[in-house]
Design a protein around this motif. Structure first.
Motif, short mmCIF file in Angstrom:
data_model
loop_
_atom_site.label_atom_id
_atom_site.label_comp_id
_atom_site.label_asym_id
_atom_site.label_seq_id
_atom_site.Cartn_x
_atom_site.Cartn_y
_atom_site.Cartn_z
N LEU A 196 4.41 2.39 -1.30
CA LEU A 196 3.62 2.33 -2.53
C LEU A 196 3.76 3.62 -3.34
O LEU A 196 3.87 3.58 -4.57
CB LEU A 196 2.15 2.08 -2.19
CG LEU A 196 1.77 0.65 -1.83
CD1 LEU A 196 0.34 0.58 -1.30
CD2 LEU A 196 1.90 -0.25 -3.07
N ASN A 197 3.75 4.74 -2.64
CA ASN A 197 3.91 6.03 -3.34
C ASN A 197 5.27 6.12 -4.02
O ASN A 197 5.39 6.62 -5.14
CB ASN A 197 3.74 7.19 -2.36
CG ASN A 197 2.28 7.39 -1.96
OD1 ASN A 197 1.38 7.05 -2.73
ND2 ASN A 197 2.06 7.93 -0.76
N ARG A 219 13.87 -3.35 -6.27
CA ARG A 219 14.17 -3.35 -4.82
C ARG A 219 12.97 -2.85 -4.02
O ARG A 219 12.62 -3.41 -2.97
CB ARG A 219 15.40 -2.49 -4.54
CG ARG A 219 16.70 -3.12 -5.00
CD ARG A 219 17.92 -2.37 -4.43
NE ARG A 219 18.05 -1.05 -5.00
CZ ARG A 219 18.73 -0.77 -6.12
NH1 ARG A 219 19.32 -1.75 -6.79
NH2 ARG A 219 18.82 0.47 -6.57
N CYS A 220 12.31 -1.82 -4.53
CA CYS A 220 11.14 -1.26 -3.84
C CYS A 220 10.00 -2.27 -3.81
O CYS A 220 9.35 -2.48 -2.78
CB CYS A 220 10.72 0.02 -4.55
SG CYS A 220 9.38 0.92 -3.74
N ALA A 221 9.78 -2.95 -4.96
CA ALA A 221 8.69 -3.94 -5.05
C ALA A 221 8.96 -5.13 -4.12
O ALA A 221 8.04 -5.64 -3.46
CB ALA A 221 8.54 -4.41 -6.49
N GLU A 222 10.23 -5.58 -4.07
CA GLU A 222 10.57 -6.70 -3.19
C GLU A 222 10.38 -6.32 -1.72
O GLU A 222 9.93 -7.14 -0.91
CB GLU A 222 12.02 -7.13 -3.45
CG GLU A 222 12.17 -7.87 -4.77
CD GLU A 222 13.62 -8.18 -5.11
OE1 GLU A 222 13.84 -9.12 -5.90
OE2 GLU A 222 14.53 -7.49 -4.60
N SER A 269 7.01 -6.79 3.20
CA SER A 269 6.26 -6.11 4.26
C SER A 269 4.79 -6.51 4.27
O SER A 269 4.03 -6.07 5.12
CB SER A 269 6.37 -4.59 4.10
OG SER A 269 5.70 -4.18 2.91
N GLY A 270 4.40 -7.32 3.26
CA GLY A 270 3.01 -7.78 3.21
C GLY A 270 2.06 -6.82 2.55
O GLY A 270 0.84 -6.96 2.67
N ALA A 271 2.60 -5.82 1.86
CA ALA A 271 1.73 -4.86 1.18
C ALA A 271 0.95 -5.54 0.07
O ALA A 271 1.44 -6.46 -0.59
CB ALA A 271 2.56 -3.72 0.60
N ARG A 272 -0.25 -5.07 -0.13
CA ARG A 272 -1.07 -5.64 -1.19
C ARG A 272 -0.41 -5.33 -2.54
O ARG A 272 -0.07 -4.20 -2.84
CB ARG A 272 -2.47 -5.02 -1.14
CG ARG A 272 -3.43 -5.60 -2.18
CD ARG A 272 -4.84 -5.07 -1.92
NE ARG A 272 -4.87 -3.61 -1.96
CZ ARG A 272 -5.03 -2.90 -3.08
NH1 ARG A 272 -5.12 -3.51 -4.26
NH2 ARG A 272 -5.09 -1.59 -3.04
N GLY A 273 -0.19 -6.35 -3.32
CA GLY A 273 0.47 -6.12 -4.61
C GLY A 273 0.17 -7.24 -5.58
O GLY A 273 -0.70 -8.07 -5.35
N ASP A 274 0.95 -7.28 -6.61
CA ASP A 274 0.77 -8.24 -7.69
C ASP A 274 2.01 -9.11 -7.75
O ASP A 274 3.14 -8.60 -7.85
CB ASP A 274 0.58 -7.47 -9.01
CG ASP A 274 0.19 -8.39 -10.15
OD1 ASP A 274 0.44 -9.60 -10.05
OD2 ASP A 274 -0.35 -7.88 -11.15
N ALA A 275 1.84 -10.43 -7.70
CA ALA A 275 2.98 -11.36 -7.73
C ALA A 275 3.76 -11.26 -9.03
O ALA A 275 4.91 -11.67 -9.12
CB ALA A 275 2.49 -12.80 -7.53
N GLN A 328 7.76 -8.78 -14.11
CA GLN A 328 7.46 -7.87 -15.21
C GLN A 328 8.50 -6.75 -15.29
O GLN A 328 8.95 -6.37 -16.38
CB GLN A 328 6.07 -7.27 -15.05
CG GLN A 328 5.61 -6.45 -16.25
CD GLN A 328 5.54 -7.27 -17.52
OE1 GLN A 328 4.72 -8.17 -17.64
NE2 GLN A 328 6.41 -6.99 -18.48
N LEU A 329 8.91 -6.24 -14.13
CA LEU A 329 9.94 -5.20 -14.12
C LEU A 329 11.24 -5.73 -14.72
O LEU A 329 11.93 -5.04 -15.47
CB LEU A 329 10.19 -4.72 -12.68
CG LEU A 329 9.06 -3.92 -12.02
CD1 LEU A 329 9.34 -3.74 -10.54
CD2 LEU A 329 8.91 -2.56 -12.70
#
Length: 536
Positions: free
Chosen positions: A5-6, A35-38, A43-49, A54-55
């Motif tokens: 995330l960082n 690539r980082c977001a995918e 990995s199941g990190a909390r994020g936004d679909a 958007q990127l």
């Protein structure tokens, strides 16, 4: 996971820092961010679909700036493939609008219209007024660019029905687009009223730019022959765009000022403006603006230089307009090409081009284009010694110009009709046409049209066996020397020869006639050979 995330947040900060000034670097950073977001998603990190789509949409915008159209299309399609019916409608619409804009920039107008129409349907299904209004307005813009002006007008009207009260910016933008459509349909008075409405709304809301409304007002005022008011509107528009940091659009309005200078007869100044503009434009609208500058240079070259040089500029303008899908601009460049065929004496090819253009302008519902084509057909009839045919063609053009209330075209057509009437021996009728044209033109600073009317008045006096007005002719010659209008000099020479012969100064007349023939041959304006031969 927190490290991922960082890293993503750091990448996004770098994207934000480079996206305006360095789109190429921003594309590289956005690919890293995707690539980082995918990886975070897997990995199941909390994020936004919506994060990856958007990127990629930001990447499409950068690719447009870089002129990488094919990659932009592929990336937009990736976004659309990733979004399902449950995805936010805003993102689907943005992807569709970007894809349509790229296709239009690539000259694929029909495909762009198909994508934009799909966006309109998506917006309508959403039942969200702001999205419907925005999508209808965008669809209208593409329709207008592809020659479907009346349909575009109807979509602008539909957009205005749905604009939410708080979307003042969208209401102003749609009114400006509607004004442009009305101008293209040959209604400058109605267009001016529409731009005035947009300007009043913008003036009441400091957050809304006034530049587009002022630029539109300038175009309408110029069509109406109110040139000084048009100049002030253009200058106000430039100031607004510069205040907003939009130097490219401010430079684009310089094109309008160039056309205005040309209309006023300041051909050398106009040429300098257009040549300056060619090296200025960058970004998504650069191709269309450069095409307009080329068209302006073609028109000036047709008045001041050789036919072959003007033909090159018209050809370049035609290719440039076609490359960015501007059907109307491309048609006017073809009109110029047809005019150069006519100037070169290739009347068969010119007639073929003009016939096709009447059909094309008609399908575009663009009466001003039909009027301009009829005007050149009348000129061709004059050059080939058929004044009655010229007059008949001009009557048709006048009927249409009166129907759409186009005073600039009316004055020019009336001058052409007076010329045809004088050549046909209809002296009294010519006098009436000259007076009507003068009344229509009033004090408008259209130098060359005013000079043409003065030449016609001298010819009328000669036809009535009145003494030649040499002082008037000397004044007109000085004007043409000052403005550099070499083609109109030939028209002046024709009248001067008639005046010299009426004054029994045959040697001077013969010498001037030979000089005019030499200039006509030098510049490749062979169409005037027939006109000058009839003076021998």
């Amino acid at each position: 996971m927190s490290d991922g995330l960082n890293e993503f947040r750091k990448l996004m900060a770098r994207v934000q820092a480079t996206i305006r000034e360095d789109p190429a670097r921003a594309v590289e950073l956005l690919d890293e961010a995707v690539r980082c977001a995918e990886s975070l998603d897997q990995s199941g990190a909390r994020g936004d679909a919506r994060r990856v789509p958007q990127l990629k949409l930001w990447k499409v915008r950068c690719l447009v700036q870089l002129g990488k159209h094919a990659e932009g299309i592929r990336t937009a399609d990736e976004v659309l493939a990733r979004l399902d019916l449950d995805s936010p409608v805003e993102m689907r619409l943005e992807a569709l609008h970007l894809k349509a804009a790229i296709l239009q920039e690539m000259g694929q107008g029909s495909e762009a219209l198909g994508v934009s129409e799909r966006a309109s349907l998506v917006a309508r299904e959403s039942r969200k007024p702001d999205m419907m209004a925005d999508s209808y307005c965008r669809y209208g813009e593409l329709l207008r660019s592809n020659g479907q002006v009346e349909k575009a007008r109807s979509f602008y009207a539909r957009s205005l029905e749905h604009v939410p009260e708080e979307r003042v910016d969208l209401r102003v933008a749609t009114l400006c687009n509607l004004g442009n459509a009305l101008l293209a349909l040959g209604h400058p008075e109605r267009a001016l009223h529409t731009f005035d409405r947009a300007l009043k709304i913008a003036a009441d809301h400091q957050s809304v730019r006034r530049g587009p409304s002022q630029a539109g007002r300038g175009n309408a005022l110029q069509e109406l022959g109110r040139l000084e008011e048009a100049r002030q509107a253009y200058l106000a528009a430039q100031e607004d765009f510069r205040d907003m940091g939009d130097s490219q659009t401010a430079s684009g309005i310089g094109l309008n000022l160039g056309h205005l200078l040309s209309q006023e007869g300041n051909l050398r100044e106009a040429r300098a403006v257009f040549e300056s503009c060619l090296g200025t434009f960058k970004g998504p609208f650069a191709a269309q603006r450069k095409a307009s500058a080329m068209g302006g240079l073609a028109e000036i070259t047709a008045c001041t230089e050789s036919r072959s040089e003007a033909a090159v500029w018209y050809h370049r303008a035609r290719e440039a307009y076609a490359s960015c899908g501007d059907c109307q601009g491309e048609a006017y460049a073809r009109l110029g090409c047809g005019h150069m065929h006519m100037r070169g004496g290739d009347y068969e090819k010119a007639a073929e081009v003009f016939a096709q253009l009447l059909e094309d302008f008609g399908s575009m519902e663009h009466p001003a284009g039909c009027i301009s084509t009829w005007e050149l057909l009348a000129e061709m009839a004059r050059d080939t010694g058929a004044p009655d045919k010229a007059r008949e063609t001009l009557e048709r053009a006048l009927e249409k110009a009166r129907e759409v209330n186009d005073p600039h075209h009316l004055a020019s057509l009336l001058a052409g009709r007076a010329d045809a009437e004088l050549r046909a021996g209809l002296v009294a009728e010519a006098g009436a046409s000259i007076e009507e044209a003068r009344a229509m033109l009033a004090d408008a600073p259209m130098v060359h049209l005013q000079a043409q009317l003065r030449l016609l008045a001298v010819r009328q006096q000669l036809a009535r066996s009145q003494p030649p007005a040499f002082e008037q002719l000397d004044s007109i010659e000085r004007l043409l020397e000052r403005t550099g209008h070499r083609f109109m000099w030939l028209e002046w020479a024709e009248v001067q020869v008639l005046a010299l012969r009426a004054a029994d100064r045959s040697e001077e007349a013969d010498a001037l006639l030979e000089r005019a023939r030499a200039q006509s041959r030098e510049l490749g304006w062979l169409s005037w050979e027939g006109v000058l031969a009839r003076l021998a």
